[in-house]
Write a protein that holds these residues in place. Sequence first.
Motif, PDB file in Angstrom:
ATOM      1  N   ARG A 294      14.555  49.645  27.403  1.00 51.99           N
ATOM      2  CA  ARG A 294      14.328  48.208  27.631  1.00 51.99           C
ATOM      3  C   ARG A 294      12.830  48.084  28.148  1.00 51.99           C
ATOM      4  NH1 ARG A 294      19.138  47.087  31.769  1.00 51.99           N
ATOM      5  NH2 ARG A 294      20.633  48.309  30.422  1.00 51.99           N
TER       6      ARG A 294
ATOM      7  N   ALA B  99      10.711  48.100  25.069  1.00 55.72           N
ATOM      8  CA  ALA B  99      10.631  47.127  24.477  1.00 55.72           C
ATOM      9  C   ALA B  99       9.875  45.793  25.141  1.00 55.72           C
ATOM     10  CB  ALA B  99      12.156  46.485  24.293  1.00 55.72           C
TER      11      ALA B  99
ATOM     12  N   ILE C 227      11.256  40.959  20.907  1.00 53.30           N
ATOM     13  CA  ILE C 227       9.628  41.530  20.677  1.00 53.30           C
ATOM     14  C   ILE C 227       9.032  40.228  19.812  1.00 53.30           C
ATOM     15  CG2 ILE C 227       8.394  42.973  19.466  1.00 53.30           C
ATOM     16  CD1 ILE C 227      10.411  45.262  20.270  1.00 53.30           C
TER      17      ILE C 227
ATOM     18  N   ILE D 198       7.967  48.401  16.928  1.00 54.59           N
ATOM     19  CA  ILE D 198       9.177  49.070  17.488  1.00 54.59           C
ATOM     20  C   ILE D 198       9.120  50.816  17.216  1.00 54.59           C
ATOM     21  CG2 ILE D 198      11.666  49.439  17.021  1.00 54.59           C
ATOM     22  CD1 ILE D 198      11.751  46.379  16.743  1.00 54.59           C
TER      23      ILE D 198
ATOM     24  N   LEU E 239      11.224  53.322  19.427  1.00 55.17           N
ATOM     25  CA  LEU E 239      12.646  52.465  19.373  1.00 55.17           C
ATOM     26  C   LEU E 239      13.141  52.360  18.125  1.00 55.17           C
ATOM     27  CD1 LEU E 239      12.129  49.888  22.107  1.00 55.17           C
ATOM     28  CD2 LEU E 239      13.428  52.187  22.467  1.00 55.17           C
TER      29      LEU E 239
ATOM     30  N   ARG F  78       7.090  43.741  23.633  1.00 51.28           N
ATOM     31  CA  ARG F  78       6.956  42.220  23.590  1.00 51.28           C
ATOM     32  C   ARG F  78       5.419  41.750  23.980  1.00 51.28           C
ATOM     33  NH1 ARG F  78      11.172  39.443  27.061  1.00 51.28           N
ATOM     34  NH2 ARG F  78       9.861  40.213  28.793  1.00 51.28           N
TER      35      ARG F  78
ATOM     36  N   LEU G 177      17.069  43.359  20.051  1.00 50.86           N
ATOM     37  CA  LEU G 177      15.602  43.888  20.419  1.00 50.86           C
ATOM     38  C   LEU G 177      14.545  43.303  19.577  1.00 50.86           C
ATOM     39  CD1 LEU G 177      14.646  46.810  22.134  1.00 50.86           C
ATOM     40  CD2 LEU G 177      14.201  47.421  19.797  1.00 50.86           C
ATOM     41  N   HIS G 178      14.714  43.292  18.204  1.00 47.17           N
ATOM     42  CA  HIS G 178      13.790  42.798  17.310  1.00 47.17           C
ATOM     43  C   HIS G 178      13.484  41.478  17.866  1.00 47.17           C
ATOM     44  CE1 HIS G 178      12.202  41.418  13.675  1.00 47.17           C
ATOM     45  NE2 HIS G 178      11.823  42.297  13.215  1.00 47.17           N
TER      46      HIS G 178
END
Lengths: 515, 257
Positions: free
Chosen positions: B147, B150, B106, B126, B131, B154, B102-103
Motif C-alpha cells: 500500500r 502504491a 494511482i 506500477i 507492484l 500516486r 490500485l490502478h
Amino acid sequence: MTRTRGIHGWLSALAALALWEIVAQIYPNSFVIAGPLDVLRHMAENTGLLSRAVTATLHNAAWGFLWGNLGAIILSCTVILLPRSERTISLLALTVFCLPLVATGPILRVLYGPGNGPQIALAALAVYYTTYLALVVGLRAIPQNWSDLTRIYGRGRMTELFYIRARASLPYLIAGLQIAAPAAILGAMIGEFTGADRGLGVLTLRAMRSLDVDATWALASLAATVSILVYGIIGWIGRRLVAHPASILMTPPPVQGRENWSRSLGKAVALIALVLVLWHSVMDIFDLNRFFAKRPLDIWRYLTTNDEARSTLRTALTETSALTVPGYLAGLGLGAGLAILLTLVPALSATVLPAAIALRSVPIITTAPLIVLALGRGAAGTIIIVAVMIFFPTLIACLQGLRQTPGQIIDMFDSYAAGRLRLMRWARIPAMLPAFFASARMAIPAAFLAVTTTEWLATGKGIGNLMALTATTSNYNMLWSAIVVVTAAATLAYLVVERIERAILRVYASEQVQG
Amino acid sequence: MRCSPMSGAAVELNGVSKVFGTGDAKVDAVAPLDLMLKAGQTTALVGPSGCGKSTVLRMIAGLEDPTTGTVQIGTETPKALARRGAVSMAFQDPSLLPWRTLHSNIALGLKLARKPSNPDQVNALIDLVGLSGFGDRRPAELSGGMRQRAAIARCLISEPELVLLDEPFGAVDAITRNRLNLELPPLWRDRGTTAVLVTHSVQEAVLLSDRILVLSPRPAAVVADITVDQTTIPVPNTPDFQRVCDDVSDALGAVAA
C-alpha cells in the motif's frame, strides 16, 4: 452465528404469533383484539381492496421518499460545500421537521385539493431530516489525510465531495435511507388521514370509525409487514453495495469553545426572524390565499387581540405536554434500560433483538389504533403510544452505543475481575451516551407526532384535537397558531436536549475518542 | 518507466511561524523560521514528537497558512503551485481510497493534478514500484508495504516539482521499511524532484537526505543543520554513515535534554 440468529428470529416471530392467537381466543368478541387467523381471514376476503390500498400508499410513499431524500442530499452537500451555512441550514431543517404533520396535512390538502400531493409532501417531510443527519455525518466522516489529498493538488471542496466524500458516505446514506423508508410510509398514511380517497390510511380511518376490530388489526399488520419488508429490502441492497454498513450515532458537531448565552440568544433571534421572513415570502411568492395561508403578522394579531384563543391554546398545550413528557421519558428510559439489561444478560438478546429490529422499522403510529382499542381513550393509552414509538429506536441505538466501549478498556476491567455491573456503570454506560442522546433528540419530534396523531384520531383532547377541529371548521388562525406553538415547543425541547447532551459529552469526550 | 528528468523547485521560508488557538488555548507551534531548501535536494526534518515538524511540512504544502512570514516555492506561493498540480504528498497512512483499485488509486493522482489520464504511464509506474500484476486489486487485498508503494506511486504519477513526505514509511515493519528506503527514493531523486521528508528515524533521514534539519521542541526552531554527501554516505553500517547518524543523534539528544 447469523444462521442461529435467523432461527431465533423466526422462532420468536412464531411464538409471538401463537401468543397473539391465544390471547385473541381467550377474549373473543372483546372489540379489542383480533387474532392472526381473523386478520388473515379479513385479508383473504378483501384482497382486492387491500392490495389497491397498499399500492396507492406505496406509490405515494415512494414519491415522497424520492423527493425527501433528494432534498436531504442537496441540503447535506450544501452544508459540506459551504460549512458556514451549516448552523442555519440545520436549524431550518429541524424547524421544518418539527412541523406537526397533523396540522400541515389539512393545509396541504386545501392547497393540493383531492390528489396525491399531501400524501407525497408529508412522506417527503417525514424522511428528509433523518437522511440529512445521517448523510452529514457520513460526508464528514473521512480521515484528514483524504481531505489533504485533494487540497494538496489545489482542488476545492467540490472535487473532494465528488471523488472522496460522496463515495465514502455511501454506507451512511444507505443507513439513512433504511430508516427513511418506513417513515415515508408513515408520512403517506398520515397524508391519507387528511382526506385522500384511497390508501391504507383511508381504510384505517374507516375501520376505526366503524369499530371494525378485524379490519383495524389487519391494516396495522399489513402496514407493519410492508414497512419491515421495505426496510429489509433497502438493507439487502445496501449490503450488496457496501462492505461495511455504518452504525450511525448522529452525535452533534464538535463544539468550538463555549458559546455564551447572549451570543446564543442573538443567533436564536436571527433564526426566528429568518423563519418568519421565509414563511411570509413563500406565501407571497406563491400568492397563497390569505384565508387559509396565514402570514406571521396575521397570527401575531390574532393571538395578541384574542384572549379566548390564547387560553384555548394554553389549555390544549398543557394537556398535550402532560402526555408527551411522561411518554417521552418512559420510552427513553425503557429503551436504554432494556439495552443495558440485554448487554448484561446476552442470552436474552437472541430472542428479543430480532423482534426489536423488526419493530423498529414499523411506523408505530399505524398501530396506535390498536393501543387505543386496548387501553381506551384515556391518558394511559396515549402515554403508552408515545413510549412505544420512542422505545425501539432508543433500544437499538443504545445497544449500538454500548458496543462502542473500547476493547482495551473492557480488558482492563476484566484484568481486575471488576464484574459486569462495574464495567457497565463505569465504562459501557459512558460509551453509550452519544447514542442515547442522539436518539433522545430524534425522539422529540416523534413524541409530538405520536401525541398529536393520537389526540386527533382517538382521544379528542389536546392540541392534536384542536388542530383537527380547527381544520374541519376552517379556523385557520387557530390552526396556524397551533402549528407555531407545537413547532416552537418541539424545536426548543430539541435544542435543550442538545445543550444537555453537549455538557455531558464534554465530560465523557475523552472516553469516546479512545473508541 | 523513465520519466523525463524534471527540475525541482527551491523552497524558501521567510520568517514563517505558526500559532494555534488564542488566549489560554494558544500554542506556539513553530518559531519564526528562515530556510532555503535547494532545488532537487531532499531535506529531512527531524525532531522530538510534537515539535512542529509536520506543521512546517503542512505550511510548505499550503495546507496550513503561516501566522507570520511567507513560503515561496520557486517564484510561486504553495497554493499557486498546488493549483498547477506541481506538488504532491505522501502520509504515514497510505490513504488509499478503499473502493478504488490500485490502478485507479494511482490514476487519481493525475486526475487531481488536472493532467490527462494515461493508463500506460500508470502501468509503467506500477511496474517501477514493484507492484506488477496487482493493478486490479483493492487496498484491503494488499500488504502494508505494498500500500505504501502504491501511495508513493500516486504521489509521483503527476511528475511533481515538489514531493512532501510525512513519515511515509512510519507504519510498516522494520524490514519492509529498510527495503522501501532503498528502492523508492531513487524514483524522485533521479528526476531531480525537490523533496521534504519528516521522519523519526535517524537512519532513514541519513539514508534519504542531502540535508538534515534538527528541530527543537515546540515552538520548532532549527538547532542543527547537517549536510549529507549522498555520493559517499548512503551505504548503511559504514563508518561514515554511522558518523552522520551520531551527529544527528547528538543534536537530538541535546534538544531533548
